[in-house]
Design an enzyme around this catalytic site. Structure first.
Site: not given
Ligand code: BG6
Length: 461
Positions: A137, A205, A229, A315
């Site tokens: 990817k 994350e 994902h 993030k």
């Protein structure tokens, strides 16, 4: 199934992916006795075979440790071919290093802009005959570029010989989502719109973009992890059971589900950007790229009509954890508790960093009154030596088993879902690092409890 490979060619062998993921996976495969073929590394640096072997050792030392016995099996198989991908002589050298292999597996661990050059070089040198190819990817930047990439690959390789990596599909707990649903008599009968109120998938994350500013600023959270994902996770949660054990039928069933995902509209999506993102090296000063996305996905099948799948990724959130929460509808009559007491029944699938499945239930609280408490029944399994995603996926690709790889249909269908919200969206809302994204993210979820935030101790906040 396609033919078992009899050689592995690693394009980009000096790169980051090979260093962090591929060598450790090869060592594990060698340890398991599953790597009995030559491994030819290709890149531009002027290296020797010995330098490649030393590099492999360094990679292993930095990522999981050197297993001397396994490395002793792997190292003699490693050969190095130096060359420019534009130069036909590079591919002639690869051909010579490969002889007498009939079914090489070419692993393109290189930037996507080089895929066509390398594939055409392989074809011209006769190295694509009987071969298969692994592509990393990102697979395309949007629907049109993914279609172009598929068309290019299909000119030279049959679909069964193209292995598009999505490392989430190689994760044990992700595979288990499908297994758990259909292997348990108490799950499958309620796994539908009659009993499930909504599904949430959160990939949080705590870290930022870690020096990948240039790459990330062209991609953003939706392309980086949602299109691939997280839509794959949604597909495993929602698809029908394959009709047979074969890899093709599992892929077919997943493809059907992808086709039923409704393309997103601007109303379904909230984007965010963490404060300070624009100061990261490689990020444009006025960048409007999202580092957080929250969205509502609908799946137009008989089973899922009206059930929202809420997906969230970001993030610099408070924790690093990926989790699925499936909220069941509440019992129709409350003869015991007050209306809407407690959190209701739900399944929780913790996919990382730890792995567990939990069932939240109501039980009678001790005492005189017939009222209840929420309890969570947690099943946790520690399996320290489980396969890593790259070990599993490279092993499967060498075997010719494509069941855990993304097909051209599912990739294009997934781009069709996100394409309408990749451009022309309002600027992302700014959020402070260490928070759960912009305040607006709450508006995506209609449920009274809002988003379920994973916590690190496994409990619900
Ligand atoms: C990658 C993304 O595909 O997946 C990264 O490019 C992300 O941005 C990573 O951090 C997450 O993978 P995992 O396996 O650590 O959850």
């Amino acid at each position: 199934m396609t033919q078992r490979a009899d050689a592995l060619v690693l394009f980009g062998v000096t790169g980051d992916l090979a260093f962090k993921q591929i060598f450790p996976a090869l060592q594990r495969l060698a340890r398991a006795g599953a790597l009995d073929m030559p491994v030819v590394g290709v890149a531009r640096s002027a290296w020797t075979d010995a330098e490649l072997r030393a590099h492999a050792r360094e990679s292993l030392a930095a990522h999981g440790g050197v297993d001397e016995a396994a490395l002793a099996r792997l190292a003699p198989r490693l050969r190095y071919v130096e060359g420019d991908y534009q130069d036909p002589a590079t591919f002639a050298r690869i051909g010579a290093a490969l002889a007498p292999a009939m079914h090489p597996l070419h692993y393109l661990a290189i930037p996507p802009s080089l895929f066509a050059t390398v594939v055409e070089g392989l074809v011209a040198a006769g190295c694509a005959n009987g071969a298969s190819v692994v592509v990393e990817k990102p697979f395309g930047h949007d629907l049109a570029s993914a279609q172009a990439l598929n068309a290019m690959l299909h000119r030279y390789f049959p679909e069964t010989a193209i292995f598009r990596i999505d490392h989430y599909l190689g994760k044990e707990p992700v595979e288990n989502l499908l297994y758990f649903r259909f292997a348990n008599a108490f799950v499958e009968p309620i796994w539908n719109r009659d009993h499930i109120a909504s599904v949430q998938i959160t990939m949080a994350e705590a870290f930022g973009i870690e020096g990948r500013g240039r790459f990330y600023d062209e991609v953003g959270a939706i392309r980086d992890v949602v299109q691939n994902h997280l839509l794959q996770v949604a597909a495993l949660l929602a698809m029908e059971a394959p009709i047979q054990r074969s890899p093709e039928t599992a892929r077919d069933e997943r493809n059907r589900l992808f086709r039923a995902m409704r393309p997103l509209t601007a109303r379904d999506v909230v984007r965010g950007q963490f404060a300070g993102y624009r100061d990261e090296p490689g990020v444009a000063a006025g960048s409007q790229m999202e580092t957080f996305a929250a969205l509502r996905l609908m799946i137009d099948t008989w089973r899922w009509e009206g059930v929202p799948f809420y997906i969230r990724a970001g993030k610099k959130l408070p924790v690093t954890s990926t989790e699925v929460v499936v909220d069941l509808k509440r019992p129709p009559l409350t003869v015991f508790d007050p209306v809407n007491a407690g959190s209701g029944n739900r399944f929780r699938f913790r996919l990382s960093p730890d792995v567990f499945i939990s069932l939240q239930a109501r039980v009678k609280a001790p005492g005189e009154r017939m009222v209840g408490d929420d309890v969570e029944l947690i099943a946790r399994r520690q399996s320290p030596d489980q396969m890593t995603p790259y070990e599993k996926l490279i092993g499967d690709a060498l075997e010719g088993d494509a069941s855990l790889f993304a097909s051209s249909d599912s990739i294009e269908a997934a781009w069709r879902v996100v394409d309408p919200v990749l451009a022309g969206m309002p600027p992302p809302g700014v959020y402070a690092p260490g928070t759960w994204g912009p305040r607006d993210a709450a508006r995506v979820v209609a449920e009274p409890d809002g988003w379920h935030n994973p916590t690190l101790d496994g409990g619900t906040p």
